[in-house]
Design a protein around this motif. Structure first.
Motif, mmCIF file in Angstrom:
data_model
loop_
_atom_site.group_PDB
_atom_site.id
_atom_site.type_symbol
_atom_site.label_atom_id
_atom_site.label_comp_id
_atom_site.label_asym_id
_atom_site.label_seq_id
_atom_site.Cartn_x
_atom_site.Cartn_y
_atom_site.Cartn_z
ATOM 1 N N ILE A 1 0.804 -1.218 0.000
ATOM 2 C CA ILE A 1 0.000 0.000 0.000
ATOM 3 C C ILE A 1 0.844 1.278 0.000
ATOM 4 N N ASN A 2 2.166 1.162 0.152
ATOM 5 C CA ASN A 2 3.037 2.348 0.200
ATOM 6 C C ASN A 2 2.827 3.271 -0.986
ATOM 7 N N PHE A 3 2.764 2.703 -2.177
ATOM 8 C CA PHE A 3 2.610 3.505 -3.387
ATOM 9 C C PHE A 3 1.361 4.373 -3.311
ATOM 10 N N TYR A 4 0.253 3.795 -2.889
ATOM 11 C CA TYR A 4 -1.011 4.527 -2.843
ATOM 12 C C TYR A 4 -1.022 5.566 -1.726
ATOM 13 N N VAL A 5 -0.390 5.253 -0.609
ATOM 14 C CA VAL A 5 -0.290 6.231 0.476
ATOM 15 C C VAL A 5 0.537 7.429 0.022
ATOM 16 N N PHE A 6 1.651 7.171 -0.643
ATOM 17 C CA PHE A 6 2.486 8.266 -1.127
ATOM 18 C C PHE A 6 1.758 9.083 -2.185
ATOM 19 N N LEU A 7 0.960 8.440 -3.032
ATOM 20 C CA LEU A 7 0.177 9.185 -4.021
ATOM 21 C C LEU A 7 -0.820 10.116 -3.351
ATOM 22 N N MET A 8 -1.444 9.654 -2.278
ATOM 23 C CA MET A 8 -2.436 10.488 -1.598
ATOM 24 C C MET A 8 -1.788 11.628 -0.818
ATOM 25 N N VAL A 9 -0.630 11.402 -0.229
ATOM 26 C CA VAL A 9 -0.050 12.369 0.699
ATOM 27 C C VAL A 9 0.858 13.379 0.006
ATOM 28 N N LEU A 10 1.688 12.941 -0.924
ATOM 29 C CA LEU A 10 2.752 13.795 -1.459
ATOM 30 C C LEU A 10 2.442 14.303 -2.862
ATOM 31 N N SER A 11 2.438 15.620 -3.023
ATOM 32 C CA SER A 11 2.187 16.197 -4.346
ATOM 33 C C SER A 11 3.382 15.976 -5.274
ATOM 34 N N ARG A 12 4.571 16.026 -4.738
ATOM 35 C CA ARG A 12 5.767 15.802 -5.555
ATOM 36 C C ARG A 12 5.803 14.367 -6.090
ATOM 37 N N PHE A 13 5.405 13.406 -5.251
ATOM 38 C CA PHE A 13 5.349 12.012 -5.684
ATOM 39 C C PHE A 13 4.284 11.828 -6.767
ATOM 40 N N ARG A 14 3.142 12.544 -6.637
ATOM 41 C CA ARG A 14 2.100 12.471 -7.670
ATOM 42 C C ARG A 14 2.621 12.971 -9.007
ATOM 43 N N ARG A 15 3.376 14.075 -8.981
ATOM 44 C CA ARG A 15 3.939 14.604 -10.233
ATOM 45 C C ARG A 15 4.918 13.618 -10.857
ATOM 46 N N GLN A 16 5.789 13.039 -10.028
ATOM 47 C CA GLN A 16 6.760 12.071 -10.540
ATOM 48 C C GLN A 16 6.063 10.825 -11.084
ATOM 49 N N ALA A 17 5.062 10.334 -10.374
ATOM 50 C CA ALA A 17 4.335 9.142 -10.830
ATOM 51 C C ALA A 17 3.608 9.431 -12.135
ATOM 52 N N LYS A 18 3.017 10.603 -12.243
ATOM 53 C CA LYS A 18 2.334 10.983 -13.486
ATOM 54 C C LYS A 18 3.330 11.055 -14.635
ATOM 55 N N ASN A 19 4.494 11.597 -14.364
ATOM 56 C CA ASN A 19 5.522 11.703 -15.393
ATOM 57 C C ASN A 19 5.989 10.315 -15.842
ATOM 58 N N VAL A 20 6.240 9.427 -14.886
ATOM 59 C CA VAL A 20 6.786 8.107 -15.212
ATOM 60 C C VAL A 20 5.723 7.185 -15.805
ATOM 61 N N LEU A 21 4.515 7.225 -15.261
ATOM 62 C CA LEU A 21 3.490 6.270 -15.680
ATOM 63 C C LEU A 21 2.654 6.727 -16.872
ATOM 64 N N ILE A 22 2.588 8.032 -17.117
ATOM 65 C CA ILE A 22 1.726 8.514 -18.205
ATOM 66 C C ILE A 22 2.524 9.227 -19.292
ATOM 67 N N LYS A 23 3.293 10.236 -18.909
ATOM 68 C CA LYS A 23 3.932 11.087 -19.914
ATOM 69 C C LYS A 23 5.055 10.377 -20.674
ATOM 70 N N LYS A 24 5.932 9.672 -19.975
ATOM 71 C CA LYS A 24 7.043 9.002 -20.663
ATOM 72 C C LYS A 24 6.564 7.906 -21.615
ATOM 73 N N PRO A 25 5.655 7.024 -21.192
ATOM 74 C CA PRO A 25 5.170 6.029 -22.167
ATOM 75 C C PRO A 25 4.434 6.673 -23.340
ATOM 76 N N TRP A 26 3.699 7.756 -23.067
ATOM 77 C CA TRP A 26 2.985 8.429 -24.157
ATOM 78 C C TRP A 26 3.976 9.023 -25.165
ATOM 79 N N ARG A 27 5.051 9.635 -24.661
ATOM 80 C CA ARG A 27 6.084 10.168 -25.567
ATOM 81 C C ARG A 27 6.731 9.046 -26.375
ATOM 82 N N LEU A 28 6.982 7.921 -25.733
ATOM 83 C CA LEU A 28 7.580 6.786 -26.428
ATOM 84 C C LEU A 28 6.655 6.276 -27.525
#
Length: 133
Positions: free
Chosen positions: A74-101
């Motif tokens: 559950i660590n991943f989901y807790v960090f997504l809910m609590v940290l805005s910086r982690f949300r930005r990084q996760a969005k970048n890694v999980l959505i933006k980078k694959p979309w660019r590829l």
């Protein structure tokens, strides 16, 4: 310049504190039932004739052990809910980078098709001495 750096460090410290507090809360929520059932199992008299109670305690122990293992997942989901910086990084890694590829792969295939056209080769006619006779 120094004030901006101090403010940035304070924000990072605040995020680290929030992350640690969230992890402790999740650990207590996920771990406390397992600890309680384990202590109950240790203190209960393991009477061989009471199969129903042993089965219930074993079932509860299995369920709470599963809940205890979700603590690590559950660590991943807790960090997504609590940290805005982690949300930005996760969005970048999980959505933006694959979309660019995907976009770059699509662009490469479409440009390669238009660039690599096959044109007919013009054959030069050469007559040998046998053909002329």
């Amino acid at each position: 310049m120094i004030i901006e750096e101090l403010l940035f460090r304070r924000r990072l410290d605040r995020q680290m504190t929030a992350m640690t507090l969230a992890r402790v809360i999740v650990l207590i929520i996920c771990g406390l039932p397992f600890i309680c059932i384990s202590l109950y199992q240790l203190n209960v008299n393991n009477n061989v004739n009471n199969y129903m109670e042993l089965a219930i305690v074993s079932l509860l122990l299995s369920i709470t052990a599963s809940l205890m293992h979700t603590n690590f997942v559950i660590n991943f989901y807790v960090f997504l809910m609590v940290l805005s910086r982690f949300r930005r990084q996760a969005k970048n890694v999980l959505i933006k980078k694959p979309w660019r590829l995907i976009k770059s792969l699509c662009n490469k295939t479409s440009t390669n098709i238009s660039r690599n056209k096959v044109s007919p080769e013009i054959a030069q006619q050469s007559f040998s001495a046998n053909e002329l006779e």
